[in-house]
Design a protein around this motif. Structure first.
Motif, PDB file in Angstrom:
ATOM      1  N   TYR A 126       0.830  -1.201   0.000  1.00  0.00           N
ATOM      2  CA  TYR A 126       0.000   0.000   0.000  1.00  0.00           C
ATOM      3  C   TYR A 126       0.868   1.255   0.000  1.00  0.00           C
ATOM      4  O   TYR A 126       2.017   1.235   0.453  1.00  0.00           O
TER       5      TYR A 126
ATOM      6  N   HIS B 145      -2.161   2.685   7.886  1.00  0.00           N
ATOM      7  CA  HIS B 145      -1.732   3.724   6.948  1.00  0.00           C
ATOM      8  C   HIS B 145      -2.463   5.037   7.181  1.00  0.00           C
ATOM      9  O   HIS B 145      -2.459   5.916   6.312  1.00  0.00           O
TER      10      HIS B 145
ATOM     11  N   LEU C 131      -8.585   7.589   1.648  1.00  0.00           N
ATOM     12  CA  LEU C 131      -9.869   6.911   1.714  1.00  0.00           C
ATOM     13  C   LEU C 131      -9.678   5.466   1.293  1.00  0.00           C
ATOM     14  O   LEU C 131      -9.138   5.202   0.213  1.00  0.00           O
ATOM     15  N   LEU C 132     -10.087   4.535   2.160  1.00  0.00           N
ATOM     16  CA  LEU C 132     -10.029   3.117   1.823  1.00  0.00           C
ATOM     17  C   LEU C 132     -11.439   2.553   1.789  1.00  0.00           C
ATOM     18  O   LEU C 132     -12.218   2.774   2.716  1.00  0.00           O
TER      19      LEU C 132
ATOM     20  N   ILE D 284      -2.806   6.663   3.043  1.00  0.00           N
ATOM     21  CA  ILE D 284      -4.084   6.442   2.370  1.00  0.00           C
ATOM     22  C   ILE D 284      -5.086   7.460   2.903  1.00  0.00           C
ATOM     23  O   ILE D 284      -5.173   7.665   4.113  1.00  0.00           O
TER      24      ILE D 284
ATOM     25  N   ALA E  10      -5.588   6.090   7.326  1.00  0.00           N
ATOM     26  CA  ALA E  10      -6.644   6.540   6.416  1.00  0.00           C
ATOM     27  C   ALA E  10      -7.546   7.561   7.101  1.00  0.00           C
ATOM     28  O   ALA E  10      -7.988   7.350   8.229  1.00  0.00           O
TER      29      ALA E  10
ATOM     30  N   HIS F 192     -10.536   8.382   5.927  1.00  0.00           N
ATOM     31  CA  HIS F 192     -11.902   7.880   5.797  1.00  0.00           C
ATOM     32  C   HIS F 192     -11.875   6.396   5.444  1.00  0.00           C
ATOM     33  O   HIS F 192     -10.979   5.935   4.725  1.00  0.00           O
ATOM     34  N   VAL F 193     -12.873   5.665   5.934  1.00  0.00           N
ATOM     35  CA  VAL F 193     -13.004   4.226   5.679  1.00  0.00           C
ATOM     36  C   VAL F 193     -14.462   3.931   5.342  1.00  0.00           C
ATOM     37  O   VAL F 193     -15.372   4.502   5.964  1.00  0.00           O
TER      38      VAL F 193
ATOM     39  N   LEU G  30      -9.484  -3.181   6.969  1.00  0.00           N
ATOM     40  CA  LEU G  30      -9.495  -2.259   8.109  1.00  0.00           C
ATOM     41  C   LEU G  30      -8.112  -2.138   8.733  1.00  0.00           C
ATOM     42  O   LEU G  30      -7.711  -1.054   9.181  1.00  0.00           O
TER      43      LEU G  30
ATOM     44  N   TYR H 193     -11.510   6.894  15.243  1.00  0.00           N
ATOM     45  CA  TYR H 193     -12.476   7.156  14.184  1.00  0.00           C
ATOM     46  C   TYR H 193     -13.872   7.430  14.743  1.00  0.00           C
ATOM     47  O   TYR H 193     -14.276   6.841  15.740  1.00  0.00           O
TER      48      TYR H 193
ATOM     49  N   ALA I 244      -6.186   0.197   6.641  1.00  0.00           N
ATOM     50  CA  ALA I 244      -6.647   1.571   6.849  1.00  0.00           C
ATOM     51  C   ALA I 244      -6.051   2.175   8.110  1.00  0.00           C
ATOM     52  O   ALA I 244      -5.556   3.309   8.108  1.00  0.00           O
TER      53      ALA I 244
ATOM     54  N   ARG J 144     -11.571   9.652  10.660  1.00  0.00           N
ATOM     55  CA  ARG J 144     -10.625   9.804  11.765  1.00  0.00           C
ATOM     56  C   ARG J 144     -10.699  11.225  12.327  1.00  0.00           C
ATOM     57  O   ARG J 144     -10.438  12.195  11.626  1.00  0.00           O
TER      58      ARG J 144
END
Length: 271
Positions: free
Chosen positions: A95, A122, A101-102, A99, A124, A126-127, A116, A183, A119, A206
């Protein structure tokens, strides 16, 4: 047509997240579609949000090489030059370091956990995941049903109930795990049941560095149910220690303070 309806509806729900990423990272936005299959989700996202802007990349991760090659050829024909494709299982993919958005639409069983984990590790912003075919926790419930406290075991004594309860418990743990890593989580319906029986959408943004209150709740839940799925194992979350077979109930800490949208520190991952 059913898949198209699901993807189009999901794009509407993802629009605020995508617009937030593009506004805060206009030159370096990174979107990941984990377990992308035919990459329908990625193609629609690119068409709607990335085609007419100068920057932003979308990485599709898929373990079946024939699907990767098919999607890659389609992207070349469409001129979607910032779509990238990688043939790898979700837990083995390379990856990007960061990131924004995952997404994972119907990644089966622990593949959703793998998405997850990526995410969280890294950072992220947004997930968005739509889980599918949860089986790991149901198997753990079966192994531990004799040790269930009180009447808890009656909730999953029958195989049918165990599958349903296991699926629900799996997603509760997933949502609470994301909360514990900072998050803000929303769980909602993706689309009508006539289009998919796997219909639960977990959205997360997040907003904290971490959330100790949610972490304690998660540890207690693992201890009380006797399960510990791949997600929590890989992220270093352990069940709360019991005393005399009971989980101590202590006052929960206050909810964490919000992190400003400009702060980019990724949450700490144990293990």
């Amino acid at each position: 047509m059913r898949k198209l309806k699901q993807v189009n509806h999901l794009m509407g729900l993802l629009r605020p997240a995508v617009e937030d990423v593009k506004a805060r990272h206009p030159e370096s936005s990174v979107f990941v579609d984990a377990g992308s299959g035919n990459a329908y989700l990625g193609f629609v996202l690119y068409e709607l949000f990335l085609k007419d802007v100068a920057a932003g990349t979308l990485l599709s991760v898929e373990g079946r090489p024939e699907l990767t090659e098919r999607a890659k050829g389609r992207a070349e024909r469409l001129g979607f030059s910032r779509m990238q494709f990688q043939t790898a299982h979700i837990d083995q993919a390379a990856y990007p370091e960061r990131i924004h958005l995952l997404m994972a639409l119907h990644a089966c069983d622990t593949a959703t956990d793998d998405a997850l984990i990526a995410a969280v590790r890294h950072g992220a912003d947004h997930v968005a995941v739509v889980p599918c075919c949860q089986a790991e926790v149901a198997a753990q419930l079966k192994e531990n049903r004799q040790a269930a406290h009180g009447s808890m075991g009656l909730l999953y004594a029958h195989a049918w109930h165990r599958r349903e309860f296991g699926s629900h418990l799996t997603n509760v743990i997933r949502a609470l795990t994301l909360e514990s890593f900072g998050y803000q989580v929303t769980v909602t319906e993706l689309t009508g049941w006539e289009h998919s029986l796997k219909n639960e959408l977990i959205l997360a943004r997040r907003v904290h560095r971490d959330n100790r209150r949610a972490r304690i709740q998660l540890e207690r839940l693992l201890a009380e149910t006797g399960v510990n799925p791949k997600l929590t194992r890989e992220l270093g979350v352990k069940p709360a220690a019991s005393v005399g077979g009971a989980v101590p109930v202590e006052p929960l800490p206050e909810a964490p303070q919000m992190v400003s949208s400009e702060e980019e520190a990724a949450p700490t991952v144990e293990g």
